[in-house]
Design an enzyme around this catalytic site. Structure first.
Site, PDB file in Angstrom:
ATOM      1  CG  HIS A 166      -1.813  -2.920   6.947  1.00 47.06           C
ATOM      2  ND1 HIS A 166      -1.442  -4.108   6.352  1.00 47.06           N
ATOM      3  CD2 HIS A 166      -2.868  -2.460   6.228  1.00 47.06           C
ATOM      4  CE1 HIS A 166      -2.227  -4.345   5.313  1.00 47.06           C
ATOM      5  NE2 HIS A 166      -3.109  -3.373   5.217  1.00 47.06           N
ATOM      6  CB  CYS A 205      -5.085   3.511   0.543  1.00 53.09           C
ATOM      7  SG  CYS A 205      -4.291   1.889   0.475  1.00 53.09           S
ATOM      8  CG  HIS A 207      -1.996  -0.783   1.416  1.00 51.30           C
ATOM      9  ND1 HIS A 207      -2.885  -1.014   0.402  1.00 51.30           N
ATOM     10  CD2 HIS A 207      -2.474  -1.468   2.480  1.00 51.30           C
ATOM     11  CE1 HIS A 207      -3.838  -1.815   0.827  1.00 51.30           C
ATOM     12  NE2 HIS A 207      -3.622  -2.125   2.085  1.00 51.30           N
TER      13      HIS A 207
END
Lengths: 140, 140
Positions: free
Chosen positions: B94, B108, B60
């Site tokens: 995450h 993102c 990401h």
């Protein structure tokens, strides 16, 4: 959001025409980010400045983060401001102008593997200049 | 920048645990944007909310656009605020938390072709919980 700690890069070094614009790569340049197939860059155009008018096969995904300005996309103008998203399609001539008396800052995401920009030929320029509002704004 | 005209999508529909988070795809979903190899999404976590704790092979590239919060990246916590860039490496667990009393909004960017997220196994969770500050924040 100006990322003072991120190195400022030369906007271009190919001799193409632009004015008062800076470039930073926010994500994708660090070795640990090599698995990103794309780069997230931040450009900032100072009031009165503009990016190079160019086209290429790879598309751009642009998100305006600050200020206002105008984008030339092919033979059309689009006023833009913070929050606007701009899709630059393959081979579409584009130029970002901070022509509203303030700076224009935007993220621009591109694929890591991409072709080189092409400047307009005389014939292409003549065609763009047939649209009066484009002719007034474009700088080459 | 809240993109009220962009459709709100279900954050997840896989039954994974999250709270008070919304998702929008800003660029890449429209048919004319099919040539983008990546998607630009905007997530917003309301105060007290959090994203799903997960890992996956695709990385990401996150740019925080508003608010403040905390991100769990593997066994470490990172305070984040508008302007910060977060690289989520392959297979790194995450979770984004709006734990600072305000909402946390972020872009993102992900590759269009990507693998499905994986939730932590009991063993993986036990290992993450060995870090006290992570144990305090994580929600599963």
């Amino acid at each position: 959001m100006t990322w003072p700690d991120v190195p400022l890069l030369a906007y271009k070094n190919d001799g193409s025409p632009f004015r008062d614009i800076t470039r930073r790569t926010l994500m994708g340049d660090a070795p640990r980010e090599a698995e990103l197939d794309f780069l997230v860059r931040y450009f900032e155009v100072q009031a009165g400045g503009y990016s190079t008018l160019e086209r290429h096969q790879h598309p751009h995904a642009v998100v305006i983060l600050r200020g206002r300005g105008t984008v030339i996309l092919g033979d059309r103008l689009h006023a833009v401001e913070a929050g606007d998203c701009v899709y630059v399609a393959p081979q579409c001539f584009h130029q970002f102008h901070a022509d509203a008396g303030e700076s224009l800052g935007f993220l621009c995401v591109v694929s890591r593997e991409r072709d080189r920009p092409v400047l307009p030929s005389d014939e292409e320029l003549a065609r763009l200049r047939e649209v009066p509002e484009v002719a007034r704004l474009l700088r080459v």
